[in-house]
Design an enzyme around this catalytic site. Structure first.
Site, PDB file in Angstrom:
ATOM      1  N   HIS A 146       6.710 -43.913 -13.140  1.00 17.56           N
ATOM      2  CA  HIS A 146       5.562 -43.193 -13.712  1.00 17.56           C
ATOM      3  C   HIS A 146       5.983 -42.048 -14.624  1.00 17.56           C
ATOM      4  O   HIS A 146       5.195 -41.167 -14.930  1.00 17.56           O
ATOM      5  CB  HIS A 146       4.609 -42.720 -12.609  1.00 17.56           C
ATOM      6  N   ASP A 148      -1.323 -34.073  -8.256  1.00 20.60           N
ATOM      7  CA  ASP A 148      -2.709 -34.525  -8.412  1.00 20.60           C
ATOM      8  C   ASP A 148      -2.856 -36.021  -8.125  1.00 20.60           C
ATOM      9  O   ASP A 148      -3.928 -36.481  -7.749  1.00 20.60           O
ATOM     10  CB  ASP A 148      -3.188 -34.272  -9.854  1.00 20.60           C
ATOM     11  N   GLU A 167      -6.795 -24.914  -9.735  1.00 20.63           N
ATOM     12  CA  GLU A 167      -6.319 -25.515 -10.985  1.00 20.63           C
ATOM     13  C   GLU A 167      -7.343 -25.203 -12.078  1.00 20.63           C
ATOM     14  O   GLU A 167      -8.268 -24.406 -11.862  1.00 20.63           O
ATOM     15  CB  GLU A 167      -6.123 -27.034 -10.846  1.00 20.63           C
TER      16      GLU A 167
HETATM   17  P1  FAD Z   1      10.226 -42.458 -11.737  1.00 25.02           P
HETATM   18  O1  FAD Z   1       9.430 -42.373 -12.968  1.00 25.02           O
HETATM   19  O2  FAD Z   1      10.466 -43.802 -11.167  1.00 25.02           O
HETATM   20  O3  FAD Z   1      11.519 -41.608 -11.808  1.00 25.02           O
HETATM   21  C1  FAD Z   1      11.543 -40.319 -12.371  1.00 25.02           C
HETATM   22  C2  FAD Z   1      12.982 -39.793 -12.474  1.00 25.02           C
HETATM   23  O4  FAD Z   1      13.464 -39.542 -11.175  1.00 25.02           O
HETATM   24  C3  FAD Z   1      13.939 -40.785 -13.103  1.00 25.02           C
HETATM   25  O5  FAD Z   1      14.927 -40.081 -13.793  1.00 25.02           O
HETATM   26  C4  FAD Z   1      14.540 -41.487 -11.902  1.00 25.02           C
HETATM   27  O6  FAD Z   1      15.819 -42.000 -12.187  1.00 25.02           O
HETATM   28  C5  FAD Z   1      14.575 -40.367 -10.885  1.00 25.02           C
HETATM   29  N1  FAD Z   1      14.382 -40.842  -9.514  1.00 25.02           N
HETATM   30  C6  FAD Z   1      13.430 -41.688  -9.037  1.00 25.02           C
HETATM   31  N2  FAD Z   1      13.589 -41.841  -7.710  1.00 25.02           N
HETATM   32  C7  FAD Z   1      14.631 -41.069  -7.351  1.00 25.02           C
HETATM   33  C8  FAD Z   1      15.290 -40.803  -6.124  1.00 25.02           C
HETATM   34  N3  FAD Z   1      14.891 -41.369  -4.984  1.00 25.02           N
HETATM   35  N4  FAD Z   1      16.342 -39.955  -6.126  1.00 25.02           N
HETATM   36  C9  FAD Z   1      16.764 -39.362  -7.262  1.00 25.02           C
HETATM   37  N5  FAD Z   1      16.191 -39.590  -8.453  1.00 25.02           N
HETATM   38  C10 FAD Z   1      15.143 -40.425  -8.495  1.00 25.02           C
HETATM   39  N6  FAD Z   1       3.738 -34.515 -11.445  1.00 25.02           N
HETATM   40  C11 FAD Z   1       3.471 -33.333 -10.861  1.00 25.02           C
HETATM   41  O7  FAD Z   1       4.378 -32.565 -10.549  1.00 25.02           O
HETATM   42  N7  FAD Z   1       2.182 -32.973 -10.588  1.00 25.02           N
HETATM   43  C12 FAD Z   1       1.126 -33.778 -10.862  1.00 25.02           C
HETATM   44  O8  FAD Z   1      -0.012 -33.434 -10.578  1.00 25.02           O
HETATM   45  C13 FAD Z   1       1.390 -35.040 -11.471  1.00 25.02           C
HETATM   46  N8  FAD Z   1       0.399 -35.902 -11.751  1.00 25.02           N
HETATM   47  C14 FAD Z   1       0.675 -37.124 -12.287  1.00 25.02           C
HETATM   48  C15 FAD Z   1      -0.362 -38.024 -12.526  1.00 25.02           C
HETATM   49  C16 FAD Z   1      -0.103 -39.280 -13.041  1.00 25.02           C
HETATM   50  C17 FAD Z   1      -1.244 -40.234 -13.287  1.00 25.02           C
HETATM   51  C18 FAD Z   1       1.237 -39.639 -13.364  1.00 25.02           C
HETATM   52  C19 FAD Z   1       1.538 -40.981 -13.946  1.00 25.02           C
HETATM   53  C20 FAD Z   1       2.274 -38.748 -13.151  1.00 25.02           C
HETATM   54  C21 FAD Z   1       2.010 -37.485 -12.614  1.00 25.02           C
HETATM   55  N9  FAD Z   1       3.027 -36.562 -12.368  1.00 25.02           N
HETATM   56  C22 FAD Z   1       2.731 -35.359 -11.772  1.00 25.02           C
HETATM   57  C23 FAD Z   1       4.408 -36.820 -12.809  1.00 25.02           C
HETATM   58  C24 FAD Z   1       5.242 -37.449 -11.713  1.00 25.02           C
HETATM   59  O9  FAD Z   1       5.507 -36.508 -10.698  1.00 25.02           O
HETATM   60  C25 FAD Z   1       6.596 -37.881 -12.291  1.00 25.02           C
HETATM   61  O10 FAD Z   1       6.408 -38.745 -13.369  1.00 25.02           O
HETATM   62  C26 FAD Z   1       7.430 -38.560 -11.227  1.00 25.02           C
HETATM   63  O11 FAD Z   1       8.721 -38.733 -11.706  1.00 25.02           O
HETATM   64  C27 FAD Z   1       6.843 -39.899 -10.893  1.00 25.02           C
HETATM   65  O12 FAD Z   1       7.465 -40.458  -9.782  1.00 25.02           O
HETATM   66  P2  FAD Z   1       8.026 -41.924  -9.851  1.00 25.02           P
HETATM   67  O13 FAD Z   1       8.217 -42.329  -8.458  1.00 25.02           O
HETATM   68  O14 FAD Z   1       7.187 -42.817 -10.670  1.00 25.02           O
HETATM   69  O15 FAD Z   1       9.402 -41.607 -10.588  1.00 25.02           O
END
Ligand code: FAD
Length: 513
Positions: free
Chosen positions: A90, A151, A265
């Protein structure tokens, strides 16, 4: 050798694919490595839909040891290859991709027989691959819950802890990374380390907010509190940004009375979006939107501001929640009569963005490019930012999406962790999140142009902003991002990931391919 095509704002760039050593398939975990197109295609893009890059393979680990064995293999090979953990993908700028390397599909870890969410009295031990929504469900069974939430809950623990994890509770408890007691991390040398503030603390602090650069988080111990049952969820409209920010700051400051909100917020609503955007939202009815559009049309500026606050309560406190709310609202300067209230279950409040996701999905507006820009702005410059950006630069298009604006307390951020808050020596800073979607290619170009203009504006005006969920195109950009901490970050990288294998999609350190 396959070639990898990266699509950045319509431009095609060809990156060389490295190819993986053949003896990888002699590893004990060979059956968990997939190289078929279906598997690699799934790991080639992310929520942002702006960058694409196929890995050579995808690892589906059954245990953290599988990840460790795999990373050890890369690190000890004559030509180490990139390895990127991917949670839900994400991110919006390819941060979880591994061009020429291997993506570790983290969710597979949670598909074994054993539960990887274990709830105790004060904390929950969760696999790094777990979704926050599943942690919420598991902890609520014991009447408990983590204290700080993003969120959106359909993202992983490892993904948010690699950034910071912010939301409306962070003003009180700090970001999610400040609410972690212990981690299990697989480093870039394939070592499995349990770390905390007391034990291997340099890895603990590095990994929190560490953008995946120092290790793969396979378990996090997250602090819990008693969970409330219900939430009084309130939105208040302002036409004056100075009143809006003054009230937000009052509510998150120590000066606020005992009767405080549990969540603070705020959003900016561009007048154009109110006039031409959706007729209703999961929170606002059509009549509410019409009233807000009326308010906006009377205002001389390009935007109105909606403060979003919430008060938690349970059976024993239900009788005074109204009084408490009334008492706080008396201190605030929103436009009289513009109070919108809902009373919902705690889960419904926390999982509110899921409802918006469903609306966007059914309108075909979820799987579109998301050129999001998240900034932390020093408190002293938020009104300059508002004048120059919100009322000045934005408005080239009328995009789907939201603009968030809310303050947090600097003291709740631990600067031993890798996550960066503005270092202007101020007690508060704002997050301003331009969460806009591009419905077609011309929207994307316009939005990307506006993002560039916003960053140049801050630079020119000397607004010391930091990107959250950062994306920088050059090493200089990253050096500026980390400021005086850059040399420490480079030192930690050399210690925990000496071959620069991990999370190459962040593009901080030159990757082996
Ligand atoms: P990925 O996109 O899969 O990974 C993100 C990064 O972390 C990459 O570099 C990956 O290599 C690394 N990574 C993934 N897993 C691990 C692990 N286990 N150990 C070490 N590194 C790892 N963020 C906020 O803080 N607050 C919010 O309110 C918020 N709202 C959001 C709402 C939406 C609809 C979306 C799409 C995103 C939002 N985000 C928010 C952002 C979100 O926190 C980040 O995009 C987060 O990285 C998403 O997690 P993921 O599991 O999809 O990570």
């Amino acid at each position: 050798m396959a070639s990898i095509v990266s699509v950045v704002t319509g431009q095609l760039r060809h990156m060389p694919a490295g190819g993986l050593p053949h003896d990888i398939f002699a590893l004990g975990i060979a059956s968990k490595i997939r190289i078929d197109r279906n598997s690699t295609a799934m790991a080639s893009s992310d929520f942002g839909r702006i960058v694409e890059a196929a890995p050579e393979a995808v690892l589906h680990p059954a245990t953290p040891s599988d990840i460790a064995a795999f990373i050890r293999f890369s690190a000890s090979s004559p030509a180490p290859f990139p390895v990127s953990p991917r949670g839900q993908g994400h991110s919006v700028r390819g941060q979880s991709l591994a061009p020429g390397g291997v993506v570790v599909d983290m969710p597979t870890l949670g598909r074994g027989h054993h539960s990887r969410i274990n709830v105790s009295a004060d904390y929950v031990d969760s696999g790094g691959e777990q979704l926050w929504i599943d942690i919420l469900r598991a902890t609520l069974e014991q009447g408990l819950a983590p204290r700080v939430w993003t969120d959106y809950l359909h993202i992983t623990v490892g993904g948010t802890l690699s950034n910071a994890g912010i939301g409306g509770q962070a003003f009180r408890h700090g970001p999610q990374i400040a609410n972690v007691e212990e981690l299990d991390v697989v480093t870039g040398t394939g070592d499995m380390v349990t770390c905390s503030r007391e034990k291997s603390s340099d890895l603990f602090f590095a990994a929190l907010g560490g953008l995946g650069q120092f290790g793969v988080i396979t378990r996090a111990r997250i602090m819990l509190e008693q969970a409330p049952k219900r939430v009084r969820w309130v939105r208040l409209a302002y036409s004056d940004v100075a009143m809006f920010t003054r009230d937000q700051e009052l509510l998150i400051s120590k000066r606020a009375s005992e009767a405080r909100f549990d969540y603070v917020e705020g959003q900016v609503q561009l007048n154009m979006t109110l006039a031409e955007g959706p007729k209703s939202t999961p929170f606002f009815s059509e009549a509410d939107i019409n009233r807000l559009a009326g308010l906006a049309s009377q205002s001389s500026s390009a935007a109105i501001y909606i403060m979003e606050v919430a008060m938690y309560y349970n059976d024993t406190t239900a009788s005074y929640v109204d009084k408490k709310l009334e008492k706080i609202l008396e201190q605030l300067s929103f436009v009289p009569g513009f109070v919108f209230t809902k009373d919902v279950r705690y889960v419904q409040f926390l999982d509110r963005v899921r409802e918006e996701e469903e609306v966007l999905r059914s309108a075909g507006l979820w799987d579109v490019p998301h050129p999001w820009l998240n900034l932390f702005i020093p408190r002293s410059r938020i009104l300059d930012f508002d004048t120059g950006v919100i009322k000045g630069l934005l408005g080239g298009t009328n995009p789907v999406g939201v603009i968030l604006m809310y303050p947090m307390n600097t003291a709740k951020w631990d600067d031993r962790m890798t996550a960066m808050a503005p270092l202007a020596g101020e007690d508060m800073f704002y997050t301003v999140a331009l969460l806009r979607s591009a419905v077609d290619a011309s929207d994307l170009e316009i939005l990307e142009g506006e993002n560039e203009a916003v960053l140049s504006f801050c630079d020119k005006e000397g607004i010391e902003c930091k990107q959250y969920l950062p994306h920088h195109k050059s090493e200089d950009g990253w050096k500026q991002h980390f400021g005086t901490r850059w040399s420490r970050i480079a030192e930690l990288k050399a210690k925990f990931d000496p071959h620069a294998i991990l999370s190459p999609g962040q593009r901080i350190f030159p990757s082996p391919h």
